[in-house]
Design a protein around this motif. Structure first.
Motif, PDB file in Angstrom:
ATOM      1  N   LEU A 162      15.729   9.957   3.268  1.00 42.73           N
ATOM      2  CA  LEU A 162      15.000   9.599   2.502  1.00 42.73           C
ATOM      3  C   LEU A 162      14.789  10.088   1.896  1.00 42.73           C
ATOM      4  N   PRO A 163      14.397   9.680   0.008  1.00 45.18           N
ATOM      5  CA  PRO A 163      13.610  10.900  -0.960  1.00 45.18           C
ATOM      6  C   PRO A 163      12.634  10.946  -0.253  1.00 45.18           C
ATOM      7  N   ARG A 200       8.075   4.543   8.989  1.00 45.53           N
ATOM      8  CA  ARG A 200       8.026   4.816   7.064  1.00 45.53           C
ATOM      9  C   ARG A 200       8.409   6.215   6.964  1.00 45.53           C
ATOM     10  N   LEU A 241       1.130   8.132   5.880  1.00 47.33           N
ATOM     11  CA  LEU A 241       1.501   7.436   6.918  1.00 47.33           C
ATOM     12  C   LEU A 241       2.622   6.775   7.587  1.00 47.33           C
ATOM     13  N   ASP A 278      10.179  11.402  -2.170  1.00 45.87           N
ATOM     14  CA  ASP A 278       8.381   9.854  -2.970  1.00 45.87           C
ATOM     15  C   ASP A 278       7.385   9.416  -2.173  1.00 45.87           C
ATOM     16  N   VAL A 279       6.639   9.407  -2.145  1.00 42.95           N
ATOM     17  CA  VAL A 279       5.540   8.706  -2.416  1.00 42.95           C
ATOM     18  C   VAL A 279       5.143   8.348  -3.045  1.00 42.95           C
ATOM     19  N   ARG A 280       4.057   6.801  -3.172  1.00 48.97           N
ATOM     20  CA  ARG A 280       3.660   5.977  -3.940  1.00 48.97           C
ATOM     21  C   ARG A 280       2.471   5.706  -3.456  1.00 48.97           C
ATOM     22  N   THR A 281       1.232   5.607  -2.962  1.00 50.04           N
ATOM     23  CA  THR A 281       0.501   5.254  -1.746  1.00 50.04           C
ATOM     24  C   THR A 281      -0.782   5.257  -1.934  1.00 50.04           C
ATOM     25  N   THR A 282      -1.702   4.081  -1.898  1.00 47.44           N
ATOM     26  CA  THR A 282      -3.117   3.693  -2.060  1.00 47.44           C
ATOM     27  C   THR A 282      -4.000   4.099  -0.902  1.00 47.44           C
ATOM     28  N   ALA A 283      -2.365   3.565   0.770  1.00 47.05           N
ATOM     29  CA  ALA A 283      -2.882   3.693   1.630  1.00 47.05           C
ATOM     30  C   ALA A 283      -4.029   5.292   2.079  1.00 47.05           C
ATOM     31  N   LEU A 300       4.421   2.648  -0.495  1.00 48.13           N
ATOM     32  CA  LEU A 300       5.817   3.355  -1.143  1.00 48.13           C
ATOM     33  C   LEU A 300       6.063   4.143  -0.889  1.00 48.13           C
ATOM     34  N   ALA A 301       7.475   4.654   0.288  1.00 51.54           N
ATOM     35  CA  ALA A 301       7.807   6.003   0.680  1.00 51.54           C
ATOM     36  C   ALA A 301       9.128   6.025   1.002  1.00 51.54           C
ATOM     37  N   ARG A 348       0.761  -0.870   0.003  1.00 53.87           N
ATOM     38  CA  ARG A 348       0.126  -0.069  -0.536  1.00 53.87           C
ATOM     39  C   ARG A 348       0.600   1.086  -0.272  1.00 53.87           C
TER      40      ARG A 348
END
Lengths: 287, 287
Positions: B131-132, B239, B274, B134-139, A256-257, A254
């Motif tokens: 950390l970079p 996270r 998250l 970026d966030v790709r999330t469906t949460a 990716l970060a 769910r």
């Protein structure tokens, strides 16, 4: 009729006498110390599969502890294992009536002859057969089409470059809905679902569930990412002894970060029971 | 106007100077060995809260390891901790550029004067700030009503018998949809949701997230079960560094079977990120 067509199916392997059992067998050198030759048969590219390693450590702990079944196994992956000799050292942390806890580490020698720790595990073991039969669940089996509508490595060109010997050890049939990555059109959803078994027909047991949770292609492929997705940490809960027959495995990501993602796996048996759950934290290379 | 009404709010505590920081502070006796007096302020009935213990061990590991932020912490709970003196022993398992791995155990003396291990932890640490972005999330954040429509222990009679000192340390406002248990009408769903903060106003940081994942009432209450739900194993993934302001915590149980259940927690910060995920395996007494 050509002879091959009349040849009987090879006999199905059984629990205790199968590729998986032979390749995860550990030899007790002394109490708490085990030798194993990590098989090249369970590699992806050149790395030994993390689920196979977990099963190897799980077998050593089952020998060390007074309980035989892994209930909760937490593994931190330190350095990449290679096929070849390895030593496992276990420790009994606590023994109780229904649960016992142990620790195990797997070591190999590097090219300079230094002993290097590959993976360390903390685990609680019990006896699945003694648990009461109650189930209260809202979990439902993953929506995977019938097996003859799913696809495995043998149904097309190898989707992953390089040698993936593990593909020959598994019966893996991927849900077409999570197969876009292999056709160059990843869905963008962090999902991977498959029917899973061992290629020689051996049924699943609690130990092979440790392999099952890490046997599918990474969800990152369906997110459009390529390359190696090394596991930092993986925890498995074995919830029930699996019934004979193929498993269904569903993996979901769910979030990716920051270059990390979680993979949540569920394993269901042929009697629609949730037999294992796992979560891993893995690193991705963002391209 | 009575004086109390004109008195200013007490100043908000800050990270590094708060109840949580004082009660989780460890004293280094020698490299890798730490003393702490486990505070009676974080107990539920008589047991020390498992999230508080995790934060204590997390602080010792942050001192031992070259990285300060917990990325993945796996804890196996061995015996119930009691308020009072404890010793933590840590070990550096591996140090790397971006991640380092350590182990920690907490010990106390039992009534017979024997040293007993309470909890053992394997953990990988890193630096969240590097950390970079970026966030790709469906949460998506949990559906919790605004805080003024949620309820805490101060809004009614104590729902749990006995002393729960931890309630005085927390700002806990439960979603009314998951509060049926306190009114004798559990929903039957394995869900628990709340706004969460520290009572003295200290904002969350990566270390206090280790507390946050185990600070709500157990989902078992909403499943209609009563009594103690001891944790066997708990793994947390941190996270993202949490933004200032209250957290939202959602806990879900999908599968209760054989007297065990999983609790999956998500922690969201005030910027809808998250910031932590956890899963624990716990035992229930079936009534």
């Amino acid at each position: 009729m050509p002879e091959a067509a009349t040849a009987p199916f090879p006999p199905r392997a059984v629990i205790g006498d199968s590729e998986f059992d032979r390749d995860t067998a550990v030899t007790r050198r002394e109490p708490g110390v085990y030798d194993i030759d990590l098989s090249a048969g369970w590699t992806i590219i050149r790395a030994v599969n993390g689920g196979y390693l977990l099963a190897v450590l799980g077998r050593a702990l089952a020998d060390t502890l007074p309980h035989a079944d892994p209930f909760s196994v937490s593994a931190h992956y330190l350095t990449a294992s290679r096929p070849g000799p390895a030593v496992i050292r276990t420790e009994t942390v606590r023994t109780g009536r229904t649960l016992s806890t142990g620790q195990a580490s797997l070591f190999q020698y590097d090219d300079e002859g230094n002993e290097v720790e590959r993976i360390r595990v903390l685990a609680s073991y019990g006896d699945l057969a003694t648990l009461p039969d109650d189930v209260r669940t809202t979990a439902t089996p993953p929506p995977i089409p019938p097996m003859d509508q799913c696809f495995g490595p043998e149904d097309g060109p190898a989707p992953v470059d390089g040698s993936s010997a593990i593909a020959d050890r598994l019966m893996l049939k991927l849900d077409p809905a999570t197969l876009g990555w292999a056709l160059g059109t990843p869905s963008g959803k962090g999902e991977m679902r498959a029917w899973l078994g061992l290629a020689d027909g051996r049924d699943a047991d609690p130990l092979s569930l440790l392999l099952a949770v890490d046997a599918l292609p990474p969800t990152a492929f369906e997110l459009g990412l390529k390359g190696w997705v090394p596991t930092v940490e993986l925890t498995v809960h074995v919830r029930h002894r699996p019934a004979p027959g193929p498993l269904r495995v569903s993996i979901t990501t769910r979030n990716l970060a920051g270059g990390f993602l979680e993979e949540d796996a569920e394993v269901w048996d042929s009697e629609d029971r949730l037999v294992a759950q796992s979560r891993q934290l893995a690193r991705v290379r963002l391209s």
